[in-house]
Design an enzyme around this catalytic site. Sequence first.
Site, PDB file in Angstrom:
ATOM      1  N   ARG A 158       5.584 115.880  94.541  1.00  0.00           N
ATOM      2  CA  ARG A 158       6.029 116.735  95.653  1.00  0.00           C
ATOM      3  C   ARG A 158       5.250 116.442  96.931  1.00  0.00           C
ATOM      4  O   ARG A 158       5.801 116.467  98.023  1.00  0.00           O
ATOM      5  CB  ARG A 158       5.900 118.214  95.262  1.00  0.00           C
ATOM      6  CG  ARG A 158       6.968 118.627  94.250  1.00  0.00           C
ATOM      7  CD  ARG A 158       6.618 119.911  93.544  1.00  0.00           C
ATOM      8  NE  ARG A 158       6.487 121.016  94.453  1.00  0.00           N
ATOM      9  CZ  ARG A 158       5.714 122.081  94.222  1.00  0.00           C
ATOM     10  NH1 ARG A 158       5.007 122.152  93.112  1.00  0.00           N
ATOM     11  NH2 ARG A 158       5.663 123.050  95.084  1.00  0.00           N
TER      12      ARG A 158
ATOM     13  N   ARG B 261      -1.642 128.790  91.468  1.00  0.00           N
ATOM     14  CA  ARG B 261      -0.576 129.625  92.019  1.00  0.00           C
ATOM     15  C   ARG B 261       0.236 130.350  90.948  1.00  0.00           C
ATOM     16  O   ARG B 261       0.552 129.789  89.910  1.00  0.00           O
ATOM     17  CB  ARG B 261       0.342 128.767  92.871  1.00  0.00           C
ATOM     18  CG  ARG B 261       1.474 129.544  93.485  1.00  0.00           C
ATOM     19  CD  ARG B 261       2.006 128.857  94.675  1.00  0.00           C
ATOM     20  NE  ARG B 261       2.867 127.735  94.320  1.00  0.00           N
ATOM     21  CZ  ARG B 261       3.582 127.082  95.233  1.00  0.00           C
ATOM     22  NH1 ARG B 261       3.521 127.427  96.494  1.00  0.00           N
ATOM     23  NH2 ARG B 261       4.341 126.079  94.871  1.00  0.00           N
TER      24      ARG B 261
ATOM     25  N   ARG C 161       4.879 128.295  88.237  1.00  0.00           N
ATOM     26  CA  ARG C 161       6.081 127.474  88.406  1.00  0.00           C
ATOM     27  C   ARG C 161       5.959 126.211  87.582  1.00  0.00           C
ATOM     28  O   ARG C 161       4.914 125.558  87.618  1.00  0.00           O
ATOM     29  CB  ARG C 161       6.247 127.109  89.890  1.00  0.00           C
ATOM     30  CG  ARG C 161       6.895 128.205  90.698  1.00  0.00           C
ATOM     31  CD  ARG C 161       6.851 127.934  92.170  1.00  0.00           C
ATOM     32  NE  ARG C 161       7.282 126.594  92.540  1.00  0.00           N
ATOM     33  CZ  ARG C 161       7.487 126.199  93.807  1.00  0.00           C
ATOM     34  NH1 ARG C 161       7.297 127.050  94.789  1.00  0.00           N
ATOM     35  NH2 ARG C 161       7.859 124.983  94.071  1.00  0.00           N
TER      36      ARG C 161
HETATM   37  P1  AMP Z   1       9.607 124.945  97.250  1.00  0.00           P
HETATM   38  O1  AMP Z   1       9.618 126.258  96.557  1.00  0.00           O
HETATM   39  O2  AMP Z   1       9.875 125.079  98.721  1.00  0.00           O
HETATM   40  O3  AMP Z   1       8.342 124.162  96.969  1.00  0.00           O
HETATM   41  O4  AMP Z   1      10.828 124.090  96.666  1.00  0.00           O
HETATM   42  C1  AMP Z   1      10.921 123.799  95.297  1.00  0.00           C
HETATM   43  C2  AMP Z   1      11.946 122.702  95.080  1.00  0.00           C
HETATM   44  O5  AMP Z   1      13.234 123.141  95.549  1.00  0.00           O
HETATM   45  C3  AMP Z   1      11.688 121.392  95.806  1.00  0.00           C
HETATM   46  O6  AMP Z   1      10.811 120.545  95.100  1.00  0.00           O
HETATM   47  C4  AMP Z   1      13.106 120.818  95.893  1.00  0.00           C
HETATM   48  O7  AMP Z   1      13.537 120.284  94.656  1.00  0.00           O
HETATM   49  C5  AMP Z   1      13.934 122.068  96.160  1.00  0.00           C
HETATM   50  N1  AMP Z   1      14.015 122.354  97.621  1.00  0.00           N
HETATM   51  C6  AMP Z   1      13.510 123.433  98.280  1.00  0.00           C
HETATM   52  N2  AMP Z   1      13.791 123.370  99.580  1.00  0.00           N
HETATM   53  C7  AMP Z   1      14.486 122.226  99.765  1.00  0.00           C
HETATM   54  C8  AMP Z   1      15.063 121.582 100.898  1.00  0.00           C
HETATM   55  N3  AMP Z   1      14.969 122.107 102.134  1.00  0.00           N
HETATM   56  N4  AMP Z   1      15.713 120.409 100.699  1.00  0.00           N
HETATM   57  C9  AMP Z   1      15.847 119.867  99.483  1.00  0.00           C
HETATM   58  N5  AMP Z   1      15.312 120.407  98.371  1.00  0.00           N
HETATM   59  C10 AMP Z   1      14.634 121.581  98.504  1.00  0.00           C
END
Ligand code: AMP
Length: 219
Positions: free
Chosen positions: A171, A127, A160
Amino acid sequence: MYIILLGAPGAGKGTQAAYVAQKLKVAHIATGDLFRQAIERGTELGRQAKYYMERGILSPDELTIQMVLERLSAPDSKSGVVFDGFPRNLKQAEALDGALAQQAKAIDRVVYIKVSEEELLRRLSGRLICRNCQMPYHATDSPPQVWGKCDKCGGELYQRPDDNVETVKKRLDVYFAETAPLISYYAKSEKLIEIDGEGSVAKVGEKVITALKKEVINK
Ligand code: AMP
């Protein structure tokens, strides 16, 4: 129209959410993107979010919910939203239901994009994301026209830091423990639509739009 895209990291939520939001002419709220923007800007929210993101764990609910509610109060969210990466646990889902209910609104549909764990790992390892507009690409599945540059805005593409093998595993563990239970939460309220997410971006996008049209647009 208020729609949630649910699925594991790498399921294609970001790509499909951008597509659906554009098709339905509603706002796209991606909590991961909001946190990454805050980190880029060096704000206090970004400083806190970085700690959790680097470890592949969720930011505290209070921080996340407050950020989403602020974003939800912006004028472009009034006619509808596609939520991407939110809610991530039951507490967030209940907070969202409560906030929408206060405006006499509710979640219309939750699209669960189902992808096997093997495919998630393959997608996450290739990605690339635009540093400027957050548009996602994949090194082989959906490469940019010019290597390293975003087709949409010309921004720089990068991997990322939390897409490394160790953090990705964490994750996914967090997803299965905390977020996957939302599948049955939304199934109970008969809002869930399950989509097979293992196809080309265009094919999956078509399936999502067709399902939403059938269930919501012609309602
Ligand atoms: P993502 O881009 O959605 O994979 O999010 C990247 C990171 O942001 C996650 O691993 C969390 O640390 C934080 N994060 C994103 N969305 C949330 C959420 N709804 N609740 C808590 N942490 C979040």
